[in-house]
Design a protein around this motif. Structure first.
Motif, PDB file in Angstrom:
ATOM      1  N   PHE A 217       0.168   2.289  -7.359  1.00  0.00           N
ATOM      2  CA  PHE A 217      -1.260   1.989  -7.228  1.00  0.00           C
ATOM      3  C   PHE A 217      -1.535   0.578  -7.736  1.00  0.00           C
ATOM      4  N   GLY A 218      -2.097  -0.266  -6.859  1.00  0.00           N
ATOM      5  CA  GLY A 218      -2.357  -1.652  -7.232  1.00  0.00           C
ATOM      6  C   GLY A 218      -3.727  -1.884  -7.837  1.00  0.00           C
TER       7      GLY A 218
ATOM      8  N   VAL B 234      10.577   9.022  -1.869  1.00  0.00           N
ATOM      9  CA  VAL B 234       9.690   8.410  -0.883  1.00  0.00           C
ATOM     10  C   VAL B 234       8.609   7.608  -1.622  1.00  0.00           C
ATOM     11  N   LYS B 235       8.533   6.328  -1.309  1.00  0.00           N
ATOM     12  CA  LYS B 235       7.527   5.471  -1.949  1.00  0.00           C
ATOM     13  C   LYS B 235       6.534   5.002  -0.889  1.00  0.00           C
ATOM     14  N   PHE B 236       5.246   5.326  -1.096  1.00  0.00           N
ATOM     15  CA  PHE B 236       4.193   4.922  -0.173  1.00  0.00           C
ATOM     16  C   PHE B 236       3.660   3.549  -0.566  1.00  0.00           C
ATOM     17  N   ILE B 237       3.587   2.654   0.398  1.00  0.00           N
ATOM     18  CA  ILE B 237       3.140   1.277   0.174  1.00  0.00           C
ATOM     19  C   ILE B 237       1.819   1.063   0.904  1.00  0.00           C
ATOM     20  N   GLY B 238       0.854   0.415   0.236  1.00  0.00           N
ATOM     21  CA  GLY B 238      -0.484   0.263   0.798  1.00  0.00           C
ATOM     22  C   GLY B 238      -0.732  -0.994   1.596  1.00  0.00           C
TER      23      GLY B 238
ATOM     24  N   ARG C  71       3.857  -8.478   6.412  1.00  0.00           N
ATOM     25  CA  ARG C  71       4.404  -8.191   5.079  1.00  0.00           C
ATOM     26  C   ARG C  71       5.525  -7.163   5.147  1.00  0.00           C
ATOM     27  N   SER C  72       5.326  -6.112   5.927  1.00  0.00           N
ATOM     28  CA  SER C  72       6.380  -5.099   6.041  1.00  0.00           C
ATOM     29  C   SER C  72       7.568  -5.624   6.834  1.00  0.00           C
TER      30      SER C  72
ATOM     31  N   PRO D  63       1.840   4.178   5.298  1.00  0.00           N
ATOM     32  CA  PRO D  63       0.929   5.077   6.028  1.00  0.00           C
ATOM     33  C   PRO D  63      -0.289   4.389   6.645  1.00  0.00           C
ATOM     34  N   LEU D  64      -0.876   3.429   5.956  1.00  0.00           N
ATOM     35  CA  LEU D  64      -2.068   2.777   6.495  1.00  0.00           C
ATOM     36  C   LEU D  64      -1.768   2.143   7.846  1.00  0.00           C
TER      37      LEU D  64
END
Length: 241
Positions: free
Chosen positions: A6-7, A125-129, A137-138, A156-157
């Protein structure tokens, strides 16, 4: 084992909301506190923690950077001791790596549920926002993501097609306030209007930022100050002592 880094900003808030809406379980949410976040970020963490509790999701686990003796070391303290500015002022991102990424990695490395997954030869599993407007970026870290032996990265976004505007709408629909920009209050990437807002609403924090800049001035060779090509004090704080 599903985790979220969480950022504290819009995208990561929308990510948590979206994961709930899509009925995707979360086991761990971490937030790395540099010790110098804006007040609105600390306030939003309290607000969203309440929302998370109401929706059966885990509370945010706050992690911090500690030195080799186990003592808390904030980014501000580190800069004051070394008479330097945050590394991003010089065009590097070591401050983010050291005070944001590393503490979360260290926590997970010692977190029994994560270790259990790795011991079975599986990945966490790491979710990135990153939102749907941030494919660059990805794409930039794709090969590194694929080669990561410990984490399977998911964005996911992007998969949901949520751009920045959609993230804002999701937060509004959840009856949550907008979190505001997440950064240190002396971040060299802050825009002029953000610096002025800090000066007007949080003069004590603004003075601390000026003190950090003053403390580093004798060692500044390639930049002028926190504004990189200008000094915060010269442009915005001459009247502050």
């Amino acid at each position: 084992m599903n985790i979220v880094s969480f950022g504290g900003g819009t995208n990561s808030a929308a990510l948590l909301i979206g994961l709930y809406k899509h009925k995707i379980p979360i086991d761990l949410i971490t937030f790395a506190d540099t010790g110098a976040e804006h007040p609105h970020t600390y306030q939003f963490i309290e607000i969203i923690n309440q929302w998370l509790a109401e929706h059966g999701m885990p509370q945010i686990t706050v992690v911090q950077y500690v030195d080799r003796y186990g003592n808390r070391l904030s980014l501000e303290t580190e800069c004051l001791r070394s008479h330097t500015l945050p590394s991003i002022a010089y065009g590097h991102k070591r401050c983010s790596q050291k005070h944001k990424i590393a503490p979360q990695e260290k926590f997970c490395n010692n977190y029994p549920p994560c270790r259990k997954v790795w011991s079975r030869g599986k990945k966490v599993v790491k979710f990135i926002g990153y939102d749907a407007g941030e494919y660059y970026r990805s794409d930039k870290v794709l090969l590194r993501d694929l080669a990561d032996p410990k984490y399977s990265k998911w964005y996911p976004l992007m998969e949901w097609g949520w751009d920045r505007a959609a993230c804002i709408r999701a937060i509004e629909a959840a009856d949550l306030p907008q979190p505001g920009k997440s950064s240190c209050f002396f971040c060299p990437s802050m825009r002029a209007e953000e610096i002025i807002d800090l000066r007007e609403h949080y003069p004590d924090l603004f003075r601390r930022a000026l003190a950090l800049e003053d403390n580093a001035r004798a060692n500044l060779k390639t930049v002028q100050g926190l504004g990189r090509n200008y000094s915060w004090r010269e442009r915005f704080g001459k009247e502050f002592i």
